[in-house]
Design a protein around this motif. Structure first.
Motif, PDB file in Angstrom:
ATOM      1  N   LEU A 208       0.654  -1.252   0.207  1.00  0.00           N
ATOM      2  CA  LEU A 208       0.071  -0.332  -0.115  1.00  0.00           C
ATOM      3  C   LEU A 208       1.049   1.147  -0.070  1.00  0.00           C
ATOM      4  O   LEU A 208       0.660   2.300  -0.351  1.00  0.00           O
ATOM      5  N   ASP A 212      -0.027   3.648  -3.285  1.00  0.00           N
ATOM      6  CA  ASP A 212      -1.372   4.141  -2.949  1.00  0.00           C
ATOM      7  C   ASP A 212      -0.528   5.723  -2.541  1.00  0.00           C
ATOM      8  O   ASP A 212      -0.599   6.730  -1.785  1.00  0.00           O
ATOM      9  N   ARG A 244      -5.731  -0.923   7.768  1.00  0.00           N
ATOM     10  CA  ARG A 244      -5.811  -1.339   5.538  1.00  0.00           C
ATOM     11  C   ARG A 244      -7.054  -1.519   6.096  1.00  0.00           C
ATOM     12  O   ARG A 244      -7.693  -2.345   6.318  1.00  0.00           O
ATOM     13  N   VAL A 265      -4.873  -6.775  -2.957  1.00  0.00           N
ATOM     14  CA  VAL A 265      -4.871  -5.251  -2.594  1.00  0.00           C
ATOM     15  C   VAL A 265      -5.561  -4.278  -3.899  1.00  0.00           C
ATOM     16  O   VAL A 265      -4.869  -3.529  -3.723  1.00  0.00           O
ATOM     17  N   ARG A 269      -6.691  -0.978   0.740  1.00  0.00           N
ATOM     18  CA  ARG A 269      -6.564   0.190   0.953  1.00  0.00           C
ATOM     19  C   ARG A 269      -6.189   1.174   2.253  1.00  0.00           C
ATOM     20  O   ARG A 269      -6.939   1.320   3.054  1.00  0.00           O
ATOM     21  N   PRO A 270      -5.227   2.596   1.470  1.00  0.00           N
ATOM     22  CA  PRO A 270      -4.914   2.893   3.163  1.00  0.00           C
ATOM     23  C   PRO A 270      -6.299   4.177   3.930  1.00  0.00           C
ATOM     24  O   PRO A 270      -7.004   4.327   2.598  1.00  0.00           O
ATOM     25  N   ARG A 370      -2.232   2.711  -9.931  1.00  0.00           N
ATOM     26  CA  ARG A 370      -2.524   0.914  -8.638  1.00  0.00           C
ATOM     27  C   ARG A 370      -2.246   0.429  -9.769  1.00  0.00           C
ATOM     28  O   ARG A 370      -1.935  -0.557  -8.703  1.00  0.00           O
TER      29      ARG A 370
END
Length: 397
Positions: A208, A212, A244, A265, A269-270, A370
């Motif tokens: 991430l 991101d 997460r 992933v 997402r953060p 991404r």
């Protein structure tokens, strides 16, 4: 793992063509169903350890000496090299261990040619375990792929073929899906994207930070719902940390955080800890009260509405999960529906809203980048709805 003396540098990029084959005086036996038609990335080859013959392109990162050990100096032999999709890779889990047989040792062994480290190579051989690790054995061709350098006397200079218009993934990665609709499109896409490298939940943190990353500040990540740019190191469980977020809530199918959908992933997402908690395991729909730490987001008792800038992103992540996890690999058959009261069933709604969001918020540069990074650096598979948003309606019309 134990990897020594590795410094970070610019990640490698996948070349678009196979290396020219090299004919040995005594051909080596190769097991597997068929010869490789295209060049695989290291991530793809690690996900395809089934005895097939394939060509793989990657960067030489060191000499493997044990299952989790790769040395990067003071080499001890010419019998093996480790390659990766990035020249600065340090995680052995993302390296392919390549056997270097006698015909290739003088030019592709690191003891004899230490300057090979950091160079891009293409190797053809059998995808099978080596050092009890994802590997390629019995090479039938080895060549440099990206400039002059050492190569066997019998090997002609490789001439890379230009990538086809639209990118190599469009003409080869989705070849079996182009022109299809409905169930046949769905089945074709599932067969393509289920070939992936599976990450551990700990590896997700590093993924991430890469996928991101804030384009305007490489020390930060962009949080999905809040849109805030936050330090990559500010992750954890405290107030205002990021953690997460499972966009497909992990309780919808009870897959948790075990390797598989819980660590994919493409839908992780953060997100700010508090906002993540407020979303919880709610389905997606419009309406509700404003979310104080996520401007433009709304929520009520049974649903969550993301901000306009990522509505399409959320939709495409949910649709990816539905195609990737069809119940044929030990995980539940995930499916979107038009409900917002799905509980722990392997369903997530509201489908009609997700399709509308996919239409109104097409993929932007951040989402496309991404998708590419996940493909090149982490999982070796793509979200087809980022590449082809029109396929959502073609399947769920």
């Amino acid at each position: 793992m134990d990897i020594k003396s590795v410094t970070r540098s610019r990640p490698g990029r996948l070349i678009a063509a196979c290396a020219l084959a090299v004919t040995l005086a005594t051909p080596l036996a190769v097991t597997g169903p068929a010869s490789a038609a295209t060049t695989l990335t290291v991530a793809q080859s690690l996900a395809a350890q089934d005895g097939r013959s394939a060509s793989v392109t990657g960067y030489v990162v060191g000499q493997p000496t044990a299952t989790n050990t790769v040395i990067t100096s003071n080499y001890t032999a010419d019998t093996a090299i480790a390659i990766a999709d990035a020249a600065a890779e340090t995680g052995t889990g993302r390296m392919l261990y390549v056997q270097v047989t006698a015909a290739w040792r003088s030019s592709f062994g690191l003891l004899s040619t230490p300057s090979l480290r950091g160079r891009q190579v293409t190797v053809t051989g059998t995808l099978t375990a080596y050092f009890s690790h994802g590997g390629l054995k019995n090479p039938t061709a080895m060549s440099l792929g990206g400039g002059a350098g050492p190569s066997p006397t019998a090997s002609p200079t490789a001439s890379p073929t230009p990538a086809p218009t639209g990118g190599p993934y469009d003409s080869t990665y989705y070849a079996s899906a182009i022109g299809r609709t409905g169930t046949t499109l769905r089945n074709s896409l599932h067969a393509v994207i289920k070939v992936q490298t599976k990450l551990s939940y700990d590896q997700v943190w590093d993924a991430l930070r890469d996928t991101d990353e804030d384009p305007a500040n490489p020390a930060n990540v962009i949080l999905l719902y809040s849109g805030r740019s936050q330090s990559k190191s500010g992750n954890g469980g405290g107030v205002n940390d990021w953690n997460r977020e499972h966009v497909w809530a992990k309780s919808h199918g009870n897959f948790g955080t075990a390797t598989g959908p819980g660590t994919d992933v493409h839908h992780l997402r953060p997100e700010d800890v508090s906002v993540n908690s407020e979303r919880g395991n709610k389905d997606f729909d419009s309406g509700g009260g404003a979310v104080s730490e996520a401007p433009g987001c709304y929520t009520d008792a049974d649903s969550f509405e993301p901000r306009n800038a990522v509505k399409g992103d959320v939709a495409r992540m949910i649709l990816y999960m539905a195609i990737r996890y069809e119940g044929d690999d030990g995980w539940p058959n995930l499916e979107p529906n038009d409900s917002v009261s799905n509980g722990s069933a392997p369903y997530l709604g509201r489908l009609s809203k997700l399709l509308a969001w996919n239409d109104q918020d097409p993929p932007d540069a951040f989402e496309k980048r991404r998708n590419q990074r996940i493909y090149e650096r982490w999982q070796g598979n793509r979200n087809p709805f980022v590449d082809h948003p029109e396929w959502a309606r073609a399947i769920w019309s």
